[in-house]
Design a protein around this motif. Structure first.
Motif, PDB file in Angstrom:
ATOM      1  N   THR A 189       0.798  -1.228   0.000  1.00 24.06           N
ATOM      2  CA  THR A 189       0.000   0.000   0.000  1.00 24.06           C
ATOM      3  C   THR A 189       0.828   1.274   0.000  1.00 24.06           C
ATOM      4  O   THR A 189       0.301   2.347  -0.278  1.00 24.06           O
ATOM      5  CB  THR A 189      -0.911   0.039   1.251  1.00 24.06           C
ATOM      6  N   ASN A 190       2.116   1.182   0.353  1.00 24.74           N
ATOM      7  CA  ASN A 190       2.927   2.385   0.517  1.00 24.74           C
ATOM      8  C   ASN A 190       4.237   2.214  -0.254  1.00 24.74           C
ATOM      9  O   ASN A 190       5.081   1.394   0.122  1.00 24.74           O
ATOM     10  CB  ASN A 190       3.200   2.597   2.019  1.00 24.74           C
ATOM     11  N   PRO A 191       4.421   2.965  -1.347  1.00 26.48           N
ATOM     12  CA  PRO A 191       5.632   2.787  -2.171  1.00 26.48           C
ATOM     13  C   PRO A 191       6.928   2.988  -1.392  1.00 26.48           C
ATOM     14  O   PRO A 191       7.945   2.353  -1.707  1.00 26.48           O
ATOM     15  CB  PRO A 191       5.476   3.862  -3.252  1.00 26.48           C
ATOM     16  N   ASP A 192       6.904   3.858  -0.385  1.00 27.52           N
ATOM     17  CA  ASP A 192       8.123   4.069   0.409  1.00 27.52           C
ATOM     18  C   ASP A 192       8.484   2.814   1.202  1.00 27.52           C
ATOM     19  O   ASP A 192       9.658   2.443   1.312  1.00 27.52           O
ATOM     20  CB  ASP A 192       7.933   5.246   1.375  1.00 27.52           C
ATOM     21  N   GLU A 214       4.978   6.280  16.328  1.00 27.99           N
ATOM     22  CA  GLU A 214       6.160   7.144  16.260  1.00 27.99           C
ATOM     23  C   GLU A 214       7.444   6.315  16.149  1.00 27.99           C
ATOM     24  O   GLU A 214       8.401   6.741  15.492  1.00 27.99           O
ATOM     25  CB  GLU A 214       6.205   8.115  17.451  1.00 27.99           C
ATOM     26  N   ASN A 215       7.457   5.124  16.732  1.00 26.41           N
ATOM     27  CA  ASN A 215       8.672   4.312  16.645  1.00 26.41           C
ATOM     28  C   ASN A 215       8.765   3.527  15.345  1.00 26.41           C
ATOM     29  O   ASN A 215       9.869   3.188  14.900  1.00 26.41           O
ATOM     30  CB  ASN A 215       8.787   3.414  17.876  1.00 26.41           C
ATOM     31  N   PHE A 216       7.621   3.253  14.733  1.00 23.84           N
ATOM     32  CA  PHE A 216       7.644   2.740  13.361  1.00 23.84           C
ATOM     33  C   PHE A 216       8.325   3.767  12.449  1.00 23.84           C
ATOM     34  O   PHE A 216       9.165   3.421  11.607  1.00 23.84           O
ATOM     35  CB  PHE A 216       6.218   2.451  12.894  1.00 23.84           C
ATOM     36  N   ALA A 217       8.001   5.031  12.655  1.00 19.17           N
ATOM     37  CA  ALA A 217       8.639   6.092  11.865  1.00 19.17           C
ATOM     38  C   ALA A 217      10.147   6.116  12.108  1.00 19.17           C
ATOM     39  O   ALA A 217      10.937   6.327  11.181  1.00 19.17           O
ATOM     40  CB  ALA A 217       8.015   7.446  12.203  1.00 19.17           C
ATOM     41  N   ALA A 218      10.557   5.881  13.351  1.00 19.41           N
ATOM     42  CA  ALA A 218      11.993   5.854  13.647  1.00 19.41           C
ATOM     43  C   ALA A 218      12.687   4.756  12.852  1.00 19.41           C
ATOM     44  O   ALA A 218      13.763   4.967  12.272  1.00 19.41           O
ATOM     45  CB  ALA A 218      12.209   5.637  15.148  1.00 19.41           C
ATOM     46  N   VAL A 219      12.068   3.580  12.798  1.00 18.78           N
ATOM     47  CA  VAL A 219      12.705   2.448  12.113  1.00 18.78           C
ATOM     48  C   VAL A 219      12.702   2.662  10.599  1.00 18.78           C
ATOM     49  O   VAL A 219      13.669   2.307   9.918  1.00 18.78           O
ATOM     50  CB  VAL A 219      12.021   1.128  12.518  1.00 18.78           C
ATOM     51  N   THR A 220      11.635   3.256  10.065  1.00 21.99           N
ATOM     52  CA  THR A 220      11.671   3.548   8.625  1.00 21.99           C
ATOM     53  C   THR A 220      12.782   4.551   8.317  1.00 21.99           C
ATOM     54  O   THR A 220      13.453   4.435   7.290  1.00 21.99           O
ATOM     55  CB  THR A 220      10.324   4.099   8.115  1.00 21.99           C
ATOM     56  N   ALA A 236      16.001   2.548   8.422  1.00 24.62           N
ATOM     57  CA  ALA A 236      16.087   1.653   7.257  1.00 24.62           C
ATOM     58  C   ALA A 236      16.399   2.446   5.995  1.00 24.62           C
ATOM     59  O   ALA A 236      17.145   1.984   5.124  1.00 24.62           O
ATOM     60  CB  ALA A 236      14.779   0.878   7.096  1.00 24.62           C
ATOM     61  N   ASP A 237      15.834   3.639   5.905  1.00 26.31           N
ATOM     62  CA  ASP A 237      16.078   4.471   4.725  1.00 26.31           C
ATOM     63  C   ASP A 237      17.567   4.755   4.559  1.00 26.31           C
ATOM     64  O   ASP A 237      18.087   4.799   3.441  1.00 26.31           O
ATOM     65  CB  ASP A 237      15.282   5.776   4.851  1.00 26.31           C
ATOM     66  N   GLN A 238      18.259   4.934   5.688  1.00 30.29           N
ATOM     67  CA  GLN A 238      19.692   5.223   5.624  1.00 30.29           C
ATOM     68  C   GLN A 238      20.491   4.034   5.086  1.00 30.29           C
ATOM     69  O   GLN A 238      21.578   4.204   4.556  1.00 30.29           O
ATOM     70  CB  GLN A 238      20.218   5.620   7.006  1.00 30.29           C
ATOM     71  N   PHE A 239      19.954   2.824   5.268  1.00 29.08           N
ATOM     72  CA  PHE A 239      20.655   1.635   4.771  1.00 29.08           C
ATOM     73  C   PHE A 239      20.130   1.191   3.411  1.00 29.08           C
ATOM     74  O   PHE A 239      20.504   0.137   2.912  1.00 29.08           O
ATOM     75  CB  PHE A 239      20.530   0.492   5.785  1.00 29.08           C
TER      76      PHE A 239
END
Ligand SMILES: [Zn+2]
Length: 527
Positions: free
Chosen positions: A214-217, A412-418, A421-424
């Motif tokens: 559902t979410n391309p990101d 809010e912590n799901f956002a932290a992990v995304t 993950a984005d950095q990797f």
């Protein structure tokens, strides 16, 4: 005062809760005569108990106040406070007699426990409206794996002291690199009473899987990064916290002499036995008789050692709203300070962006020393970029966070992990050393699979150059093409180029690019 001391002084203002505690004896098991059969322990009630925060003016005040404590919530006795502890409500006037500065955090503990266990209101579609037992967590994890069989896998990597499964859910897309992608490890609930640290890992599992469609990101992240999530690191303690003593912290090791429990987050081998752990088996921070004496820690260690793809790790705890990075046990800066601090700040900013909650970023030691922690081991032994997140709240409910705070804390912590993950998941360029008159190889990772990758160089430095055909802005000036390659299905590409003669000591800037996608800039010098 240097910056280190300033940071230490700053730390004294905080409510250091999760990671450290003195030898207090409060870890003693009042049910020590009972058998170890799960579920056989009577439920301990906390009627008439309150929780306070105190700021002692001196050691005498601290000792007088702690004489009233029936269960320490802070992990360390910071001499000037704040120190959080539970006590009988009838003892509250004695704090006035002592003359200590104090604040009431929780007037009546038991109703908050009842609220956390309340099932009178149906959960409806929202699994995160109620705290969940270990059996419910395990069953829901199985359901998620069944719902997303191509992306999710359950790995039972060990067995707890009482025979419960130690399991992880691994999220990985075999069609986009799978094994070859970097992995992020999350583990929750080393400490039994930190119930929110079970719900957050489950939410992260569910939303990485559900978001894929559902979410391309999220789809992009799952295609490029694996997620390995251990929702309950300490299942025996967690079950005991539900069934018997809500405030239980350690595992359920029988230490003998009526004492139970080893603090799993003092049982890892890096800095084991150091300051910020206890050799007293009754302490809430009892480190165990030897490093990795407990099956819960040794099994997770072996699981991590078996997977060299793990590049980052978050150990999830509560409470205090903090993002911590190594070290926990020593005052030295970690070798990767800038990276660790930067990634921590990205996570804290991501958290803040969701519900405007502040999670403070700091080195673990600057909060309080803690020796033998998972974070110090994964970073110090395995070189994994490691963090500890202390979830909500800042102490008004502490471990007894109401059920209506589960979902926002998860979000809010799901956002932290995304954000992590984005950095990797970024296009990454590595360049071998350059030698005049010899070929050199440039390796590109995390490329869009099966798409062309271009590597450029600059002899003039950083800049900003728009390339219309790729729709990217390169970060080098006067770029010239080195070469190109089509990324394979794993997003890997390789370009080999010849370094001209008579170029020693010349500085060269490199960058890789794909359509709408640029890598890091690599600055190197010809040998
Ligand atoms: Zn903890």
């Amino acid at each position: 005062m240097n910056s280190r001391r300033r940071r230490c002084a700053f730390a004294l203002l905080s409510a250091a809760v999760c990671l450290l505690a003195p030898m207090t004896g409060f870890g003693q098991d009042t049910q020590s005569g009972d058998s170890l059969v799960p579920g056989s322990h009577p439920e301990v009630r906390y009627d008439g108990k309150s929780v306070v925060r105190v700021w002692p003016a001196n050691e005498k005040q601290m000792n007088q106040a702690l004489a009233l404590s029936e269960n320490l919530w802070s992990e360390r006795l910071i001499p000037t406070g704040p120190i959080d502890f539970m006590l009988d409500a009838e003892s509250l006037p004695l704090l006035e007699d002592i003359g200590i500065r104090w604040q009431l955090l929780i007037e009546d503990v038991q109703p908050l426990i009842d609220a956390q266990k309340d099932r009178s209101v149906p959960q409806g579609d929202d699994w995160y409206s109620q705290y969940k037992t270990f059996a419910e967590v395990s069953a829901y994890a199985d359901q998620l794996v069944a719902d997303y069989p191509t992306l999710a896998q359950r790995i039972d990597f060990g067995t707890s002291l009482e025979g419960r499964s130690l399991f992880a859910i691994r999220i990985s897309n075999p069609a986009t690199g799978g094994e070859g992608n970097p992995s992020i490890l999350l583990n929750g609930c080393q400490h039994a009473r930190e119930w929110i640290a079970v719900m957050v890992p489950m939410y992260i599992i569910e939303n990485f899987l559900a978001g894929y469609d559902t979410n391309p990101d999220i789809e992009r992240l799952v295609n490029r990064v694996n997620l390995i999530v251990v929702p309950v690191t300490n299942p025996d303690g967690y079950v005991y916290s539900w069934d018997s003593q809500r405030m239980w912290r350690k595992n359920r090791r029988n230490n003998g002499g009526g004492s139970y429990g080893v603090d799993l987050n003092r049982n890892w081998s890096k800095f084991w036995g150091g300051n910020g752990s206890s050799g007293n088996r009754n302490s809430e921070t009892y480190r165990g008789p030897s490093a990795f004496s407990e099956p819960e820690t040794s099994a997770l260690r072996d699981f991590i050692l078996s997977d060299p793809s793990i590049v980052s790790h978050i150990d999830i705890h509560s409470y205090s709203q903090l993002v911590l990075y190594p070290w926990d046990a020593i005052a030295s800066d970690p070798p990767d300070l800038a990276t660790l601090d930067g990634l921590s700040r990205i996570m804290a900013a991501q958290i803040k962006s969701v519900h405007n909650e502040t999670y403070r970023v700091m080195m673990g030691y600057d909060l309080y020393p803690a020796a033998g922690t998972a974070m110090d081991w994964t970073y110090g032994v395995e070189g994994i970029l490691s963090f500890t997140i202390e979830l909500r709240d800042k102490g008004w409910y502490g471990f007894l966070l109401p059920p209506d705070k589960i979902l926002p804390t998860c979000e809010e912590n799901f956002a932290a992990v995304t954000g992590l993950a984005d950095q990797f998941s970024q296009l990454t360029l590595d360049v071998d050393p350059l030698f005049a008159g010899q070929p050199t190889t440039m390796r590109i990772y995390q490329a869009d699979p099966n798409e062309m990758v271009y590597v450029v160089y600059s002899l003039t430095g950083e800049g900003s150059v728009y390339v219309p055909v790729l729709d990217v802005v390169l970060d080098v000036s006067s770029p010239k093409l080195v070469g190109s390659d089509q990324a394979d299905a794993n997003g890997y590409a390789e370009v080999t180029a010849f370094v001209p003669n008579n170029t020693p000591l010349i500085l060269v800037w490199f960058q890789a690019a794909q359509y709408q996608n640029v890598s890091n800039v690599v600055l190197t010098q010809v040998n």
